[in-house]
Each structure stands twice: as structure tokens, then as C-alpha cells.
Scaffold this active site. Structure first.
Site, PDB file in Angstrom:
ATOM      1  N   ASP A 162       0.823  -1.103   0.020  1.00 24.23           N
ATOM      2  CA  ASP A 162       0.142   0.151  -0.157  1.00 24.23           C
ATOM      3  C   ASP A 162       0.990   1.213   0.070  1.00 24.23           C
ATOM      4  O   ASP A 162       1.950   1.099   0.577  1.00 24.23           O
ATOM      5  CB  ASP A 162      -0.878   0.184   1.160  1.00 24.23           C
ATOM      6  N   HIS A 235      -8.328  -0.757  -9.372  1.00 19.69           N
ATOM      7  CA  HIS A 235      -8.286   0.090  -8.191  1.00 19.69           C
ATOM      8  C   HIS A 235      -6.994   1.304  -8.620  1.00 19.69           C
ATOM      9  O   HIS A 235      -7.255   2.370  -8.220  1.00 19.69           O
ATOM     10  CB  HIS A 235      -7.975  -0.564  -6.864  1.00 19.69           C
TER      11      HIS A 235
END
Length: 323
Positions: A162, A235
Site C-alpha cells: 500500500d 483500483h
């Protein structure tokens, strides 16, 4: 990048651009209605630096910091004569319909003050939060508290790295801090927070290939996939914001995983700092509504947003003036 050039004069920003930490606490509170509650909150917020130093001196290698954000309605209550140009309440975003007729929703939830506490040591985060809440007393009500942790090599609980797209160097300052386009609030930053809960059981039923198509990156080594080969926007693609002039706009993320295996709660706390609030809002519209419309972010089939709040993180000079 914004049109206005970034102000190079020292403006004492809060620690927006601090390095990613091992531990964090995200604390959101509302301020009581009384004048006494407001006065207490103002005093504590303005003296936040002293509280951080009180705990931080015990171990300078712990790199303790705390960013204070102020919500739109609280900003007005604090009696300031002017407002940051883009400060507004987080807008609830109804998502596109799923195949079963349900809709993912980016909910809007209350919050007057945000305290983003970071350190390499979880005990230092804990101690600062304890002293902070003691000082605030019954002047505030806690509406959300999340303790986050760095998970292996900066992965979320879905198993992917992330924060890969975070800007670095000069771009980090340009993307996250207001410049001379709003000179009174130069050195400040807009921040949006959302708590996402994951259905890990359903996610883990997917093949690695399908997970990678949803995220837009390979799982083991974090290599970006070719967007042209996507069956629908990933995403990664939906979170890439480019304006009409072809200029890409970045934000600074400091997301953290959190959870409790005993209670079956697993999630990601999203926190995004930006010079321009519209960039984060556009990312979320694309995620929940889709681009093209209807092709929402498939990660939302497995992750549910349970909070959503916008704050302004002023420079230290402005923060101290609130008292």
C-alpha cells in the site's frame, strides 16, 4: 500539481510529510456545545506541540508526531475570520449498482477534530493519546478511534503493498501542502479519512490472478499491470487523477491496517493528505461511481467504508493561533 507555485518561504507545516511509521492512532472527536468545551478544545489544540514534546523526549528515535485536523463546522465555531478555500464537509457518495442491486456507499460521518498520532513505538502513541484525552476531558466525545500498525513490507491486510504511488522529494511537498494560491493558509493540507472493513474470507476465495486484476498490481512483487489489458478499471487506474490538461495529480497516503482476529475485524484506515481537496474527492467518486459510470472499484465488493470525514490541517503558526 496545482496551478499556484508552492510557497518556498518557511511556513512551519505540521508533520504531514513525516516518514511512514510503524504505529499510528487515528482519533476523531466532536466538541461539546458549551463555551467551556470549546475553550478547552482550543487551548489543548493550540498547545499540541508541548504534549508531543512531553512524551517524545523519552525516546527521540521513536519519532513521535501528531497532526491536528479541524473539520469544517468546527472551524466556524473556532471564530476564525477566514476559511481555507476548499474546506467543506465530506460529501456522501452513492456508488454504482452491483449485480445484486446493492450499492457501495462512501458514507459521511461526524468529526470536529482529527488527531493523527504516529511513532515507531506503539507505547508512545498510546501515552500521547492518554495525555491528550485527559487534557480534553469531557469537552469532547470520541466518535472513532483506530490503532494501526505497519504490516510486513507496508502491505494491507488484502496482501498488497500500500502507498506505492506516494509522491517523493519535492513532489511530496507540492502535492500535499497548500502554496501561494491560498497564502493565508500556506503550509496547510486537506485530509480525508475513511475506515474500511474487509471481508477477508470472501477476498481469499478469489484467485491471485483475479485479486491482481482488481488491484492493478502483482501481489508478490508489486509490479504495475498494463492498464490496457484490464477488463474493467482497476483500483490503481481509478485512483489515478489526470486533469483536462493531461497533468496527473497526486496525494500523500499514510494508510494503516488494523484489526482483531478474535473479533473477526480486519480493515484499512485510509488517510490522504492533499494540497487540493478536489483530487481526493474525485478519486472517491471514481472508486464508488466508476469511470466509465457503473464500473466501480471492485475492491468495494470486499471492503466497506464505515466512516468518512474531511479536515483541514493548518500550519503550526495557524494551529497555535486557534488558542
Amino acid at each position: 500539481m496545482s496551478d499556484g507555485s508552492w510557497n518556498r518561504v518557511p511556513i512551519e507545516p505540521q508533520s504531514v510529510n513525516a516518514p511512514l511509521s510503524a504505529s499510528a492512532i487515528f482519533l476523531v472527536v466532536t466538541i461539546g456545545e458549551s463555551d467551556e468545551a470549546l475553550a478547552t478544545a482550543r487551548s489543548v489544540v493550540a498547545d499540541m506541540g508541548a504534549l508531543v514534546r512531553t512524551v517524545g523526549f523519552r525516546d527521540l528515535n521513536g519519532h513521535l508526531s501528531c497532526n491536528v485536523g479541524v473539520g469544517s463546522q468546527a472551524w466556524d465555531r473556532l471564530g476564525q475570520s477566514s476559511r481555507p478555500a476548499q474546506l467543506r464537509v465530506f460529501p456522501q457518495i452513492p456508488g454504482a449498482a452491483r449485480e445484486d442491486g446493492t450499492h457501495p456507499v462512501a458514507v459521511s460521518t461526524p468529526g470536529d477534530l482529527l488527531f493523527h498520532i504516529r511513532s515507531e513505538r506503539s507505547d508512545m502513541c498510546f501515552e500521547l493519546e492518554r495525555l491528550l484525552l485527559d487534557a480534553l476531558g469531557d469537552s469532547v466525545t470520541v466518535v472513532d478511534e483506530v490503532s494501526g500498525f505497519r504490516y510486513f513490507d507496508s502491505r494491507d491486510l488484502l496482501g498488497f503493498v500500500d502507498g506505492t504511488e506516494n509522491p517523493t522529494g519535492a513532489s511530496m511537498w507540492e502535492s500535499s501542502l497548500i502554496g501561494d494560491e491560498d497564502p493565508e493558509f500556506a503550509g496547510g493540507s486537506y485530509v480525508v479519512v475513511q475506515k474500511y472493513l474487509h471481508d477477508l474470507r470472501a477476498w481469499e476465495l478469489l484467485s491471485t490472478d483475479e485479486q491482481e486484476r482488481i488491484i492493478g498490481r502483482t501481489k508478490p512483487d508489486n509490479v504495475e499491470l498494463d492498464g490496457d489489458a484490464e477488463l474493467r478499471p482497476s483500483h490503481k487506474t481509478l485512483n489515478t487523477i489526470t486533469d483536462a490538461n493531461g497533468v496527473e495529480h497526486d496525494i500523500l497516503r499514510d494508510n494503516m491496517p488494523f484489526g482483531s482476529p478474535a473479533s473477526g475485524e480486519f480493515g484499512t484506515y485510509f488517510i490522504g493528505y492533499s494540497r487540493d481537496l478536489w483530487v481526493i474527492e474525485q478519486m472517491l467518486r471514481r472508486m464508488f461511481m466508476g469511470d466509465p459510470l457503473g464500473s466501480y472499484d471492485r475492491i468495494l465488493d470486499f471492503s466497506t467504508a464505515t466512516t468518512g470525514t474531511t479536515f483541514f490541517v493548518p500550519s503550526n503558526v495557524v494551529l497555535e493561533s486557534l488558542g
